[in-house]
Design a protein around this motif. Structure first.
Motif, PDB file in Angstrom:
ATOM      1  N   ARG A  15      42.062  21.031  -4.240  1.00 60.80           N
ATOM      2  CA  ARG A  15      42.181  19.766  -3.532  1.00 60.80           C
ATOM      3  C   ARG A  15      40.855  19.001  -3.569  1.00 60.80           C
ATOM      4  NH1 ARG A  15      42.322  22.658   2.258  1.00 60.80           N
ATOM      5  NH2 ARG A  15      40.232  22.119   2.996  1.00 60.80           N
ATOM      6  N   SER A  16      39.732  19.710  -3.527  1.00 67.51           N
ATOM      7  CA  SER A  16      38.427  19.051  -3.606  1.00 67.51           C
ATOM      8  C   SER A  16      38.187  18.475  -4.995  1.00 67.51           C
ATOM      9  CB  SER A  16      37.314  20.036  -3.255  1.00 67.51           C
ATOM     10  OG  SER A  16      37.408  20.456  -1.916  1.00 67.51           O
ATOM     11  N   HIS A  17      38.583  19.209  -6.013  1.00 69.35           N
ATOM     12  CA  HIS A  17      38.430  18.704  -7.376  1.00 69.35           C
ATOM     13  C   HIS A  17      39.276  17.457  -7.596  1.00 69.35           C
ATOM     14  CE1 HIS A  17      36.887  22.819  -8.852  1.00 69.35           C
ATOM     15  NE2 HIS A  17      35.905  21.958  -8.870  1.00 69.35           N
ATOM     16  N   ARG A  18      40.473  17.466  -7.066  1.00 64.06           N
ATOM     17  CA  ARG A  18      41.365  16.315  -7.256  1.00 64.06           C
ATOM     18  C   ARG A  18      40.865  15.080  -6.522  1.00 64.06           C
ATOM     19  NH1 ARG A  18      46.905  19.714  -6.167  1.00 64.06           N
ATOM     20  NH2 ARG A  18      47.569  20.018  -8.350  1.00 64.06           N
ATOM     21  N   GLY A  22      36.700  30.773  12.911  1.00 65.50           N
ATOM     22  CA  GLY A  22      37.767  31.758  12.859  1.00 65.50           C
ATOM     23  C   GLY A  22      39.101  31.187  12.420  1.00 65.50           C
ATOM     24  N   ALA A  23      39.246  29.872  12.497  1.00 67.94           N
ATOM     25  CA  ALA A  23      40.499  29.228  12.092  1.00 67.94           C
ATOM     26  C   ALA A  23      40.521  28.863  10.614  1.00 67.94           C
ATOM     27  CB  ALA A  23      40.729  27.975  12.938  1.00 67.94           C
ATOM     28  N   LEU A  24      39.406  29.043   9.917  1.00 68.23           N
ATOM     29  CA  LEU A  24      39.367  28.705   8.491  1.00 68.23           C
ATOM     30  C   LEU A  24      40.290  29.623   7.698  1.00 68.23           C
ATOM     31  CD1 LEU A  24      35.513  28.204   8.021  1.00 68.23           C
ATOM     32  CD2 LEU A  24      37.265  26.410   8.088  1.00 68.23           C
ATOM     33  N   VAL A  25      40.937  29.063   6.694  1.00 68.27           N
ATOM     34  CA  VAL A  25      41.844  29.820   5.838  1.00 68.27           C
ATOM     35  C   VAL A  25      41.123  30.163   4.537  1.00 68.27           C
ATOM     36  CG1 VAL A  25      44.017  29.771   4.557  1.00 68.27           C
ATOM     37  CG2 VAL A  25      43.860  28.665   6.809  1.00 68.27           C
ATOM     38  N   GLN A  26      41.033  31.451   4.268  1.00 66.28           N
ATOM     39  CA  GLN A  26      40.384  31.911   3.038  1.00 66.28           C
ATOM     40  C   GLN A  26      41.439  32.479   2.107  1.00 66.28           C
ATOM     41  OE1 GLN A  26      37.235  34.824   3.599  1.00 66.28           O
ATOM     42  NE2 GLN A  26      36.124  33.921   1.896  1.00 66.28           N
ATOM     43  N   GLU A  61      46.941  24.242  -1.105  1.00 67.62           N
ATOM     44  CA  GLU A  61      46.480  23.096  -0.325  1.00 67.62           C
ATOM     45  C   GLU A  61      45.892  23.516   1.016  1.00 67.62           C
ATOM     46  OE1 GLU A  61      45.885  18.947   0.399  1.00 67.62           O
ATOM     47  OE2 GLU A  61      46.425  20.042  -1.435  1.00 67.62           O
ATOM     48  N   ALA A  62      46.402  24.583   1.605  1.00 62.95           N
ATOM     49  CA  ALA A  62      45.961  24.989   2.938  1.00 62.95           C
ATOM     50  C   ALA A  62      44.646  25.765   2.937  1.00 62.95           C
ATOM     51  CB  ALA A  62      47.042  25.836   3.609  1.00 62.95           C
ATOM     52  N   THR A  63      44.179  26.162   1.774  1.00 65.80           N
ATOM     53  CA  THR A  63      42.975  26.991   1.696  1.00 65.80           C
ATOM     54  C   THR A  63      41.722  26.179   2.006  1.00 65.80           C
ATOM     55  OG1 THR A  63      43.986  28.461   0.066  1.00 65.80           O
ATOM     56  CG2 THR A  63      41.590  28.470   0.191  1.00 65.80           C
TER      57      THR A  63
END
Length: 487
Positions: free
Chosen positions: A105-108, A314-318, A324-326
């Motif tokens: 998503r960052s690249h796009r 702690g809410a970050l998704v790895q 898209e949610a990562t």
């Protein structure tokens, strides 16, 4: 599609070098592995000094004609390259995500549009290069920016195409020719750029791409007598080797090196904003030279800041960077993962406490980490980790905050969060950094100078500063009389 072509995420990529407008193979190869799933993407041409020398020769041969090309025509071709980047944006984004593990998503949305913008900005800026003539005792002084010659550009793996084009675009716009050496951990989009540039009409030899290991071809590039400029982004030890290699020919260098940047949070700050900015330092799995990895918090609000930070982190998704949610993807390479883990283990053994994270996650990930109880002179505070690892220290007053912030050998960037404008101006003026952000982070304008102080680099690029580096500045002084041979 040829027998040499790789297919990466459905995109055809040629793994050979690009020299003098042609694809060139090497006798050896190296394996490019995706950090997303550990899968081998293919065998990449492993350059030798022979290919490096050939690339410099191609750049030297192409230089006179490209330097003589009118600025407007050079700008037109650079805009055509930008068009090609935009047309293939999705392909570039998925290939780079597959190759280096950064978020798709960052690249796009950010990185690849910035790649195109690099070309457009420097193309347009080249057309406005001008310095008002001035007089000295009736004589006219005229300043000009002349193309310097072949440039060697050595780029890192954390933002491969964006950082490569940050150098390529002004070098080409200035009328120079280029030999690009991309990082061996993420070489693929450089190859795609060579195709895009050729399709846009860039003459053969103006842009050359040589792949391989710096230890094997770096010296052949940086010590070459025909190279007129070297721009490098990477580590301090490698920069020292490049500087030593370039020294015999006094080749000018631009070095953008490491960072150990501070984020200062004062008691009068908006704590929610401060926490947001602090958690943002985990961007690209912490593999960002500008990251403010040293969080410095005024002691009266440190406990509350830490609580809010831990909750938000702690809410970050790895996970898979293609999703898209990562929020945080994998570490680029097992060797880098081991390096990060070593830093954290040694810090904990020395007395640090992991408030957040502090461990690996499966085979390719490192958990977002916040360490407290760290000493100012400790390794974890003084050395660049280049991973999702932050430290937190407290300060009692403004003087102590500045002292801690400036107490490393680096000086790339700094961020401060405060509700007091006078304090912001005062502290920003005291910090040693190439860029200072106040109540924000990572706001970049190509018109601004970029670079680091102390061990974070030598020189500045961006805006006119890029052309000052990639050109030979000339002052022509003309007498008011004497055109017919008489005074």
């Amino acid at each position: 599609m040829t027998e040499h072509t790789l297919t990466v995420a459905g995109v055809a990529v040629d793994p050979r070098h690009w020299i003098g407008g042609e694809r060139v193979a090497s006798a050896g190869t190296f394996t490019d592995v995706s950090p997303v799933d550990g899968r081998a993407l293919g065998e990449i041409a492993r350059g030798t000094p022979a290919e490096a020398v050939a690339a410099v020769a191609a750049a030297k041969a192409a230089f006179p004609a490209w330097a003589a090309t009118p600025r407007a025509e050079r700008a037109r071709i650079l805009h055509a390259i930008a068009d090609g980047v935009e047309e293939r944006l999705e392909e570039l984004a998925i290939v780079e995500t597959t190759d280096n593990g950064a978020l798709l998503r960052s690249h796009r949305r950010g990185v690849m549009p910035r790649v195109a913008h690099n070309f457009r900005f420097f193309a347009d800026r080249s057309l406005t290069l001008d310095h008002e003539d001035f007089e000295t005792r009736g004589h006219t002084n005229h300043v000009s920016w002349d193309p310097a010659g072949p440039c060697v550009l050595i780029t890192p793996w954390n933002a491969p195409l964006m950082l490569a084009t940050w150098k390529i675009a002004p070098a080409l716009a200035a009328g120079n020719t280029v030999v690009l050496k991309p990082a061996e951990w993420s070489p693929l989009t450089a190859s795609l750029l060579a195709d895009i540039a050729a399709e846009a009409g860039l003459p053969a030899g103006v842009l050359n791409v040589v792949q391989g290991y710096g230890s094997e071809i770096g010296d052949a590039l940086t010590s070459h007598p025909d190279v007129r400029r070297i721009s490098f982004t990477g580590s301090v030890p490698t920069a020292r080797r490049i500087a030593a290699s370039a020294a015999p020919h006094l080749t000018p260098l631009s070095l953008e090196l490491g960072g150990k940047s501070p984020l200062l949070v004062f008691a009068d700050a908006d704590l929610d904003l401060a926490v947001d900015l602090a958690v943002e330092q985990y961007d690209n799995a912490g593999q960002v030279c500008l990251a403010a990895t040293r969080i410095l918090v005024e002691e009266t609000v440190a406990e509350e800041f830490t609580r809010r930070f831990a909750e938000k982190a702690g809410a970050l998704v790895q996970g898979d960077p293609r999703e898209e949610a990562t929020d945080i993807g994998p570490t680029i390479h097992p060797r880098q993962l081991e390096k990060i883990d070593g830093f954290v283990r040694r810090a904990v053994e020395a007395g640090a406490r992991a408030v957040v994270g502090g461990h690996r996650v499966e085979e390719r990930y490192y958990a977002p980490t916040l360490l407290t109880g760290v000493a100012q002179d400790s390794e974890i505070v003084q050395e660049e980790v280049f991973g999702p690892v932050l430290t937190l220290q407290t300060f009692a007053d403004e003087d102590e905050a500045v002292r801690l912030a400036d107490d490393t050998r680096f000086g790339l960037a700094a961020t401060l969060v405060t509700g007091d404008r006078e304090r912001a101006d005062r502290v920003a003026g005291r910090l040693t950094a190439g860029t200072v952000w106040v109540n924000c982070f990572f706001v970049r304008d190509l018109r601004a100078p970029f670079g680091g102080s102390r061990h974070s680099g030598v020189g500045r690029e961006g805006g006119t500063w890029s052309f000052d580096f990639y050109c030979d500045l000339k002052n022509t002084v003309t007498a008011p009389k004497g055109w017919n041979g008489h005074g």
